[in-house]
Design a protein around this motif. Structure first.
Motif, PDB file in Angstrom:
ATOM      1  N   LEU A  49       0.969  -1.145  -0.023  1.00 46.10           N
ATOM      2  CA  LEU A  49       0.040  -0.016   0.042  1.00 46.10           C
ATOM      3  C   LEU A  49       0.900   1.182   0.094  1.00 46.10           C
ATOM      4  N   ASP A  50       0.441   2.339  -0.697  1.00 43.17           N
ATOM      5  CA  ASP A  50       1.194   3.614  -0.756  1.00 43.17           C
ATOM      6  C   ASP A  50       0.504   4.452   0.391  1.00 43.17           C
ATOM      7  N   ARG A  51      -0.529   4.026   0.972  1.00 42.13           N
ATOM      8  CA  ARG A  51      -1.099   4.846   2.130  1.00 42.13           C
ATOM      9  C   ARG A  51      -1.255   3.991   3.251  1.00 42.13           C
ATOM     10  N   PRO A  52      -1.356   4.473   4.460  1.00 41.99           N
ATOM     11  CA  PRO A  52      -1.585   3.520   5.656  1.00 41.99           C
ATOM     12  C   PRO A  52      -3.012   2.758   5.632  1.00 41.99           C
ATOM     13  N   LEU A  53      -3.199   1.557   6.145  1.00 44.16           N
ATOM     14  CA  LEU A  53      -4.418   0.776   6.286  1.00 44.16           C
ATOM     15  C   LEU A  53      -5.389   1.462   6.778  1.00 44.16           C
ATOM     16  N   SER A  54      -5.227   2.159   7.981  1.00 40.54           N
ATOM     17  CA  SER A  54      -6.164   2.817   8.645  1.00 40.54           C
ATOM     18  C   SER A  54      -6.873   4.088   7.705  1.00 40.54           C
ATOM     19  N   ALA A  55      -6.216   4.570   6.883  1.00 35.46           N
ATOM     20  CA  ALA A  55      -6.827   5.401   5.945  1.00 35.46           C
ATOM     21  C   ALA A  55      -7.984   4.978   4.935  1.00 35.46           C
ATOM     22  N   LEU A  56      -8.001   3.606   4.944  1.00 36.42           N
ATOM     23  CA  LEU A  56      -9.015   3.140   3.977  1.00 36.42           C
ATOM     24  C   LEU A  56     -10.463   2.842   4.650  1.00 36.42           C
ATOM     25  N   GLY A  57     -10.295   3.242   5.939  1.00 33.77           N
ATOM     26  CA  GLY A  57     -11.789   3.060   6.763  1.00 33.77           C
ATOM     27  C   GLY A  57     -11.780   2.100   7.932  1.00 33.77           C
ATOM     28  N   GLU A  58     -12.490   2.208   8.740  1.00 33.74           N
ATOM     29  CA  GLU A  58     -12.375   1.420   9.999  1.00 33.74           C
ATOM     30  C   GLU A  58     -12.915  -0.027   9.685  1.00 33.74           C
ATOM     31  N   ASP A  59     -13.619  -0.174   8.655  1.00 29.22           N
ATOM     32  CA  ASP A  59     -14.150  -1.681   8.350  1.00 29.22           C
ATOM     33  C   ASP A  59     -13.315  -2.266   7.276  1.00 29.22           C
ATOM     34  N   MET A  60     -12.222  -1.686   6.824  1.00 36.36           N
ATOM     35  CA  MET A  60     -11.413  -2.274   5.832  1.00 36.36           C
ATOM     36  C   MET A  60     -10.717  -3.613   6.488  1.00 36.36           C
ATOM     37  N   ARG A  61     -10.192  -3.449   7.908  1.00 38.70           N
ATOM     38  CA  ARG A  61      -9.368  -4.744   8.246  1.00 38.70           C
ATOM     39  C   ARG A  61     -10.373  -5.598   8.379  1.00 38.70           C
ATOM     40  N   ASP A  62     -11.555  -5.790   8.826  1.00 37.12           N
ATOM     41  CA  ASP A  62     -12.549  -6.777   8.796  1.00 37.12           C
ATOM     42  C   ASP A  62     -12.869  -7.262   7.411  1.00 37.12           C
ATOM     43  N   LEU A  63     -12.916  -6.644   6.397  1.00 37.56           N
ATOM     44  CA  LEU A  63     -13.219  -6.950   5.083  1.00 37.56           C
ATOM     45  C   LEU A  63     -12.088  -7.756   4.821  1.00 37.56           C
ATOM     46  N   LEU A  64     -10.630  -7.400   4.732  1.00 37.65           N
ATOM     47  CA  LEU A  64      -9.622  -8.077   4.525  1.00 37.65           C
ATOM     48  C   LEU A  64      -9.699  -9.617   5.197  1.00 37.65           C
ATOM     49  N   ILE A  65     -10.010  -9.545   6.381  1.00 37.13           N
ATOM     50  CA  ILE A  65     -10.191 -10.972   7.109  1.00 37.13           C
ATOM     51  C   ILE A  65     -11.045 -11.797   6.496  1.00 37.13           C
ATOM     52  N   SER A  66     -12.238 -11.297   6.112  1.00 35.12           N
ATOM     53  CA  SER A  66     -13.378 -12.035   5.600  1.00 35.12           C
ATOM     54  C   SER A  66     -12.962 -12.552   4.117  1.00 35.12           C
ATOM     55  N   ILE A  67     -12.331 -11.791   3.333  1.00 36.32           N
ATOM     56  CA  ILE A  67     -11.548 -12.221   2.037  1.00 36.32           C
ATOM     57  C   ILE A  67     -10.685 -13.330   2.512  1.00 36.32           C
ATOM     58  N   GLY A  68      -9.888 -13.339   3.289  1.00 37.60           N
ATOM     59  CA  GLY A  68      -8.968 -14.351   3.608  1.00 37.60           C
ATOM     60  C   GLY A  68      -9.655 -15.583   4.046  1.00 37.60           C
ATOM     61  N   ARG A  69     -10.733 -15.681   4.549  1.00 36.50           N
ATOM     62  CA  ARG A  69     -11.585 -16.965   4.907  1.00 36.50           C
ATOM     63  C   ARG A  69     -12.437 -17.507   3.770  1.00 36.50           C
ATOM     64  N   HIS A  70     -12.851 -16.289   2.911  1.00 32.21           N
ATOM     65  CA  HIS A  70     -13.514 -16.982   1.516  1.00 32.21           C
ATOM     66  C   HIS A  70     -12.312 -17.668   0.741  1.00 32.21           C
ATOM     67  N   LEU A  71     -11.042 -17.087   0.751  1.00 27.63           N
ATOM     68  CA  LEU A  71      -9.989 -17.722  -0.105  1.00 27.63           C
ATOM     69  C   LEU A  71      -9.595 -19.253   0.649  1.00 27.63           C
ATOM     70  N   GLY A  72      -9.635 -19.150   2.045  1.00 22.81           N
ATOM     71  CA  GLY A  72      -9.574 -20.486   2.392  1.00 22.81           C
ATOM     72  C   GLY A  72     -10.593 -21.661   1.995  1.00 22.81           C
ATOM     73  N   LEU A  73     -11.948 -21.281   1.900  1.00 23.19           N
ATOM     74  CA  LEU A  73     -12.756 -22.100   1.194  1.00 23.19           C
ATOM     75  C   LEU A  73     -12.411 -22.480  -0.062  1.00 23.19           C
ATOM     76  N   VAL A  74     -11.754 -21.451  -0.861  1.00 18.29           N
ATOM     77  CA  VAL A  74     -11.345 -21.809  -2.282  1.00 18.29           C
ATOM     78  C   VAL A  74     -10.325 -22.733  -2.416  1.00 18.29           C
TER      79      VAL A  74
END
Length: 539
Positions: free
Chosen positions: A286-311
């Motif tokens: 990233l060229d900017r901090p993760l915190s600048a992407l929104g407070e719910d971005m961290r939860d979204l990335l975790i959810s994507i990781g779990r969906h990728l686990g299913l894949v």
């Protein structure tokens, strides 16, 4: 927090109420108008008095009338001053107020009322202008909130699209590495990353780079395998949480070369999980901090990781199922060769021996009979070999079980001349690849037995399910059998093969037949619990 509109209006209205000092400052202006009105009243009274005196003293009435005219002229002048004063100090501001209200109503929130220093309603104009400023500020803050909410909703929509793409990939077959690589462009667009990568854990406690975007080929070649104890990727796997690192300098030290020509601001590592097991990680540069992407971005990335686990889990299960299916297919081919062609070759071998003995005895009539039987045996072996090759050319492709059965039925109908009716009553077919292969070959073996032994004219195949319970019905109007145990040799072999395949499905094979009444074969089995869990997780 922005004040509510009614509070702003109330505050503005309260501010328009002039304090005592302002009231005192306004009294001279309104007093001048009162003096003019009083002067007009005095002038009218004086004119009336002069007229009365003129009526009482006729000899001097001429002078009284001249005085009365002068007084009336003075009164007219005073009246003109009063009218001009009212127009300037009252009607003019009211017209400006009406124009201001019309402009505000049309959405022109920058409209203002002119407020001269000597204006009688200057304080009111200033208060109205302050009210307009409050409305303009409120509208600006509302627009800012709407823009922020629009951006937030757009990000939410994009996030849902990513999750949908990941979830829909569960139904697609293909190479796991290519499947994971197809998601990287979506991840980069989602967080505006400069690069992204996916690493999976292997059996040697190493992470293997399986897909990347935005990394130099030299970096990709050198970054293929890393021990999990060396860097953030391994620590995210052991800890099971998101790791955020400032830049990629620690990674560059491990590789001996920079990962990016210009270093990123943050290096984010997200675990790929299935239930409580971490299967790998994906990286975002990233060229900017993760915190600048929104407070719910961290939860979204975790959810994507779990969906990728299913894949990942589903792709590995499909790969295992395909390997098992290949092994079972090879075993089935060996069994078919042993049960059909091998036995025919043994018979031919014995007939050749008998033919040699007959020729040695010079018994030509018997030798000719042996040659005819030998020719028939070779022809039968050739036919068996052709049927075997034809059966194993029929495979289940990516279209699935139902299209494969349809093609097999059409080929059987064309070659045998037997009318075959295939009914698929499954609302949604949810079987593993291994199960589909077993069902396909059971139906194929049943049709082979019907062609060889039943003399049937009509065949019906029914595929049905209720939830996870599946039923396959195959029935014909052929000769039938007295008892299954008394079946002819070829039928016995076919029934044994079908029972073996039904056992691999953990199902039950029921055969109903009577002489002259045809044969009915019923296969009953359940879809595996793992498939049901995968569907629930993917849905």
């Amino acid at each position: 927090m922005t004040a509510a509109p009614d509070k702003i209006v109330a505050q503005a209205i309260r501010s328009t109420t002039p304090p005592a000092a302002n009231a005192d400052s306004d009294r001279p202006a309104w007093g001048r108008l009162g003096l003019l009105t009083a002067a007009l009243a005095v002038a009218l009274g004086a004119a009336a008095l002069v007229g009365f005196l003129a009526s009482r003293q006729p000899e001097t009435a001429r002078w009284f009338y001249l005085a009365q005219l002068a007084i009336l002229l003075a009164g007219g002048a005073i009246l003109g001053l009063i009218v001009a004063r009212v127009r300037r100090d009252l009607l003019g501001p009211l017209a400006q107020l009406r124009l201001w209200a019309r402009r505000m109503r049309n959405g022109e929130l920058s409209a203002r009322m002119p407020a001269a220093e000597d204006d009688e309603l200057a304080d009111l104009a200033r208060d109205i202008n302050r009210l307009g400023d409050e409305f303009r500020s409120l509208s600006r803050r509302k627009d800012e909130r709407e823009r922020a909410q629009t951006v937030r909703l757009a990000r939410k929509t994009q996030s849902l699209d990513v999750l949908y793409d990941v979830a829909s990939s569960l139904s697609r077959a293909g190479d796991l590495d290519k499947l994971l690589e197809s998601f990287l462009d979506t991840f980069i667009e989602l967080v505006d990353a400069r690069a992204a990568a996916v690493r999976l854990l292997n059996d040697n406690h190493q992470t293997r780079l399986v897909a990347s975007r935005g990394l130099d080929p030299a970096v990709v070649e050198k970054d293929q395998l890393l021990d999990i104890g060396l860097c953030q990727c391994g620590w995210a796997i052991t800890g099971g949480d998101i790791r955020v690192q400032h830049g990629t300098q620690p990674c560059a030290k491990i590789l001996g070369m920079p990962m990016l020509p210009r270093d990123c601001t943050e290096f984010v590592v997200v675990p790929i999980q299935h239930q409580d097991r971490v299967l790998g990680v994906y990286n975002l540069f990233l060229d900017r901090p993760l915190s600048a992407l929104g407070e719910d971005m961290r939860d979204l990335l975790i959810s994507i990781g779990r969906h990728l686990g299913l894949v990942v889990v589903k792709a590995r299960l499909d790969s295992d199922a395909r390997r098992l299916a290949i092994m079972e297919e090879r075993t089935a081919l060996g069994n078919e060769l042993h049960d059909s062609l091998a036995q025919s070759l043994v018979g031919i071998r014995l007939q050749l021996k008998m033919l040699g003995e007959t020729l040695h005895k010079k018994d030509l009539p018997t030798a000719q009979d042996e040659v005819r039987r030998l020719r028939a045996a070779v022809e039968e072996a050739h036919t068996s070999l052709r049927e075997l090759l034809a059966n194993f050319r029929l495979k289940i492709d990516d279209r699935g079980l139902v299209p494969a059965i349809t093609d097999m039925v059409q080929r059987f109908r064309d070659e045998s001349g037997i009318a075959v009716f295939f009914q698929n009553e499954c609302r949604e077919l949810k079987l593993t690849p291994a199960q589909e292969i077993q069902v396909f070959y059971i139906i194929q073996e049943a049709l082979t037995n019907i062609r060889k032994h039943s003399q049937a004219r009509n065949v019906r195949i029914l595929l049905n399910n209720e939830a996870d319970l599946y039923t396959v019905l195959i029935e014909d109007d052929g000769l039938g059998m007295a008892e299954v145990s008394d079946a002819r040799a070829g039928e016995h072999i076919g029934l044994a093969v079908m029972r073996e395949r039904a056992a691999r499905l953990s199902g039950e094979l029921v055969i109903e037949s009577e002489p002259g009444e045809g044969t009915r074969l019923i296969l009953i089995f359940h879809s595996p619990p793992l498939a049901a869990k995968s569907r629930a997780a993917g849905g």
